[in-house]
Design an enzyme around this catalytic site. Structure first.
Site, PDB file in Angstrom:
ATOM      1  N   ASP A  80      10.851  63.089  62.746  1.00 27.44           N
ATOM      2  CA  ASP A  80       9.855  62.269  63.431  1.00 27.44           C
ATOM      3  C   ASP A  80       8.865  63.192  64.139  1.00 27.44           C
ATOM      4  O   ASP A  80       9.250  64.185  64.751  1.00 27.44           O
ATOM      5  CB  ASP A  80      10.531  61.338  64.453  1.00 27.44           C
ATOM      6  CG  ASP A  80       9.591  60.244  64.923  1.00 27.44           C
ATOM      7  OD1 ASP A  80       9.845  59.073  64.588  1.00 27.44           O
ATOM      8  OD2 ASP A  80       8.596  60.558  65.624  1.00 27.44           O
ATOM      9  N   ASN A 104      13.338  49.485  63.585  1.00 29.93           N
ATOM     10  CA  ASN A 104      12.436  48.577  64.286  1.00 29.93           C
ATOM     11  C   ASN A 104      11.737  47.698  63.250  1.00 29.93           C
ATOM     12  O   ASN A 104      11.191  48.200  62.264  1.00 29.93           O
ATOM     13  CB  ASN A 104      11.418  49.372  65.100  1.00 29.93           C
ATOM     14  CG  ASN A 104      12.072  50.163  66.220  1.00 29.93           C
ATOM     15  OD1 ASN A 104      12.973  49.678  66.889  1.00 29.93           O
ATOM     16  ND2 ASN A 104      11.636  51.402  66.419  1.00 29.93           N
ATOM     17  N   VAL A 119       4.843  51.603  62.294  1.00 26.18           N
ATOM     18  CA  VAL A 119       4.523  52.044  60.933  1.00 26.18           C
ATOM     19  C   VAL A 119       5.162  51.030  59.988  1.00 26.18           C
ATOM     20  O   VAL A 119       6.387  50.850  59.979  1.00 26.18           O
ATOM     21  CB  VAL A 119       5.054  53.464  60.654  1.00 26.18           C
ATOM     22  CG1 VAL A 119       4.804  53.836  59.195  1.00 26.18           C
ATOM     23  CG2 VAL A 119       4.380  54.480  61.589  1.00 26.18           C
ATOM     24  N   HIS A 143      11.646  52.225  57.629  1.00 25.28           N
ATOM     25  CA  HIS A 143      12.200  53.541  57.997  1.00 25.28           C
ATOM     26  C   HIS A 143      13.360  53.333  58.955  1.00 25.28           C
ATOM     27  O   HIS A 143      13.349  52.410  59.767  1.00 25.28           O
ATOM     28  CB  HIS A 143      11.137  54.438  58.632  1.00 25.28           C
ATOM     29  CG  HIS A 143      10.405  53.824  59.779  1.00 25.28           C
ATOM     30  ND1 HIS A 143       9.390  52.901  59.607  1.00 25.28           N
ATOM     31  CD2 HIS A 143      10.548  53.966  61.117  1.00 25.28           C
ATOM     32  CE1 HIS A 143       8.943  52.524  60.793  1.00 25.28           C
ATOM     33  NE2 HIS A 143       9.639  53.145  61.732  1.00 25.28           N
TER      34      HIS A 143
END
Ligand code: AMP
Ligand code: ZN
Length: 118
Positions: free
Chosen positions: A33, A88, A97, A101
């Site tokens: 990240d 999330n 985003v 992921h």
């Protein structure tokens, strides 16, 4: 779903934006990240574009994500100490985003009451 030109994770997964992959197979990649929230903060991402976990993700891709999480945990040395996985999802989930992921966070004790991964 096919790759989307305007999607940052599609471009990273396709190698168009350089990143240090910790793991790669036919279906998924894992990379650090850019704004780590813990000593280990890796994103595990399908190569194909799926908006999030609600986007009819094929079972083999879900399996590949789970497999990659295990490999990442071993490679980063958090497999024994423990870690947290977070996906999330959508507005209330705080997803910023919009390419599926999984955050893999570890390397220190994580607050059980905090939504770390954001
Ligand atoms: P989320 O809020 O769950 O959608 O998380 C998106 C994550 O992507 C954040 O933790 C960002 O720091 C991370 N991120 C955004 N752009 C990049 C990038 N170019 N490379 C790596 N991580 C990124
Ligand atoms: Zn994408």
């Amino acid at each position: 779903m096919s790759a989307q030109d305007d999607c940052i994770f599609c471009r990273i997964a396709a190698g168009e934006i350089p990143s240090d992959f910790l793991y790669e197979d036919d279906l998924v990649v894992a990379f650090p990240d850019i704004s780590p929230l813990a000593p280990v903060h890796v994103l595990v991402v399908p190569k194909e574009h799926y908006e999030n976990i609600m986007d009819d993700v094929p079972a083999e891709t879900l399996s590949a994500l789970a497999h990659a999480i295990g490999i990442v945990a071993e490679k980063t040395g958090i497999d024994k100490t423990g870690f947290r996985c977070i996906a999330n999802t959508g507005d209330d989930g705080g997803q910023t985003v919009h390419h599926l992921h999984i955050h893999v966070l570890g390397g220190r004790p994580l607050d059980p009451n905090a939504g770390e991964g954001k």
